[in-house]
Motif scaffolding. Structure first.
Motif, PDB file in Angstrom:
ATOM      1  N   MET A   1      36.167  47.023  49.434  1.00  0.00           N
ATOM      2  CA  MET A   1      34.949  47.335  48.742  1.00  0.00           C
ATOM      3  C   MET A   1      35.177  47.408  47.233  1.00  0.00           C
ATOM      4  N   TYR A   2      36.308  47.922  46.808  1.00  0.00           N
ATOM      5  CA  TYR A   2      36.579  48.037  45.372  1.00  0.00           C
ATOM      6  C   TYR A   2      36.530  46.669  44.708  1.00  0.00           C
ATOM      7  N   PHE A   3      37.253  45.733  45.270  1.00  0.00           N
ATOM      8  CA  PHE A   3      37.330  44.403  44.684  1.00  0.00           C
ATOM      9  C   PHE A   3      35.957  43.754  44.599  1.00  0.00           C
ATOM     10  N   SER A   4      35.219  43.771  45.680  1.00  0.00           N
ATOM     11  CA  SER A   4      33.909  43.118  45.674  1.00  0.00           C
ATOM     12  C   SER A   4      32.935  43.834  44.748  1.00  0.00           C
ATOM     13  N   ALA A   5      33.009  45.152  44.666  1.00  0.00           N
ATOM     14  CA  ALA A   5      32.116  45.892  43.765  1.00  0.00           C
ATOM     15  C   ALA A   5      32.392  45.536  42.308  1.00  0.00           C
ATOM     16  N   VAL A   6      33.661  45.460  41.936  1.00  0.00           N
ATOM     17  CA  VAL A   6      33.999  45.099  40.563  1.00  0.00           C
ATOM     18  C   VAL A   6      33.576  43.673  40.268  1.00  0.00           C
ATOM     19  N   MET A   7      33.821  42.767  41.194  1.00  0.00           N
ATOM     20  CA  MET A   7      33.460  41.371  40.960  1.00  0.00           C
ATOM     21  C   MET A   7      31.937  41.192  40.889  1.00  0.00           C
ATOM     22  N   HIS A   8      31.182  41.954  41.675  1.00  0.00           N
ATOM     23  CA  HIS A   8      29.720  41.905  41.577  1.00  0.00           C
ATOM     24  C   HIS A   8      29.258  42.435  40.220  1.00  0.00           C
ATOM     25  N   ASP A  24      40.266  40.861  35.765  1.00  0.00           N
ATOM     26  CA  ASP A  24      41.723  40.685  35.867  1.00  0.00           C
ATOM     27  C   ASP A  24      42.367  41.842  36.619  1.00  0.00           C
ATOM     28  N   ARG A  25      41.961  43.044  36.287  1.00  0.00           N
ATOM     29  CA  ARG A  25      42.513  44.228  36.944  1.00  0.00           C
ATOM     30  C   ARG A  25      42.181  44.234  38.442  1.00  0.00           C
ATOM     31  N   ALA A  26      40.961  43.878  38.781  1.00  0.00           N
ATOM     32  CA  ALA A  26      40.556  43.846  40.192  1.00  0.00           C
ATOM     33  C   ALA A  26      41.320  42.766  40.951  1.00  0.00           C
ATOM     34  N   ARG A  27      41.507  41.597  40.331  1.00  0.00           N
ATOM     35  CA  ARG A  27      42.277  40.538  40.999  1.00  0.00           C
ATOM     36  C   ARG A  27      43.722  40.967  41.210  1.00  0.00           C
ATOM     37  N   GLN A  28      44.300  41.613  40.218  1.00  0.00           N
ATOM     38  CA  GLN A  28      45.682  42.098  40.352  1.00  0.00           C
ATOM     39  C   GLN A  28      45.778  43.119  41.481  1.00  0.00           C
ATOM     40  N   TRP A  29      44.821  44.047  41.519  1.00  0.00           N
ATOM     41  CA  TRP A  29      44.806  45.054  42.575  1.00  0.00           C
ATOM     42  C   TRP A  29      44.678  44.382  43.944  1.00  0.00           C
ATOM     43  N   ASP A  31      45.392  41.246  44.838  1.00  0.00           N
ATOM     44  CA  ASP A  31      46.609  40.499  45.184  1.00  0.00           C
ATOM     45  C   ASP A  31      47.708  41.444  45.672  1.00  0.00           C
ATOM     46  N   ASN A  32      47.876  42.573  44.990  1.00  0.00           N
ATOM     47  CA  ASN A  32      48.876  43.549  45.429  1.00  0.00           C
ATOM     48  C   ASN A  32      48.528  44.131  46.794  1.00  0.00           C
ATOM     49  N   TYR A  33      47.265  44.367  47.039  1.00  0.00           N
ATOM     50  CA  TYR A  33      46.843  44.868  48.345  1.00  0.00           C
ATOM     51  C   TYR A  33      47.175  43.871  49.443  1.00  0.00           C
ATOM     52  N   LEU A  34      46.899  42.594  49.187  1.00  0.00           N
ATOM     53  CA  LEU A  34      47.177  41.586  50.206  1.00  0.00           C
ATOM     54  C   LEU A  34      48.668  41.470  50.500  1.00  0.00           C
ATOM     55  N   VAL A  35      49.514  41.657  49.488  1.00  0.00           N
ATOM     56  CA  VAL A  35      50.956  41.548  49.681  1.00  0.00           C
ATOM     57  C   VAL A  35      51.531  42.827  50.272  1.00  0.00           C
ATOM     58  N   TRP A  36      51.209  43.974  49.673  1.00  0.00           N
ATOM     59  CA  TRP A  36      51.857  45.230  50.046  1.00  0.00           C
ATOM     60  C   TRP A  36      50.956  46.219  50.769  1.00  0.00           C
TER      61      TRP A  36
END
Length: 51
Positions: A1-8, A24-29, A31-36
Motif C-alpha cells: 500500500m505504501y508504494f502504490s499510495a506514493v506513486m498515486h 525515487d524513495r518509494a521505488r527504492q523501498w 525494490d528492497n522489500y521485494l529482495v529482503w
C-alpha cells in the motif's frame, strides 16, 4: 500500500517539487522489500498480558 499510495500521489501532483524524490524513495523501498522484505519483514511476535 505504501508504494502504490506514493506513486498515486506523485501521478496526481506532478508539479510538486518533491515528487521525483518521493518516487525515487518509494521505488527504492519497494525494490528492497521485494529482495529482503518477504523473508525479514511482515513477521511479528506479540506478547500480550491480560490484567
Amino acid at each position: 500500500m505504501y508504494f502504490s499510495a506514493v506513486m498515486h500521489h506523485v501521478a496526481a501532483h506532478p508539479e510538486d517539487p518533491d515528487a521525483a524524490a518521493f518516487a525515487d524513495r518509494a521505488r527504492q523501498w519497494h525494490d528492497n522489500y521485494l529482495v529482503w522484505g518477504r523473508s525479514t519483514l511482515g513477521f511479528g511476535y506479540y506478547l500480550l498480558q491480560k490484567n
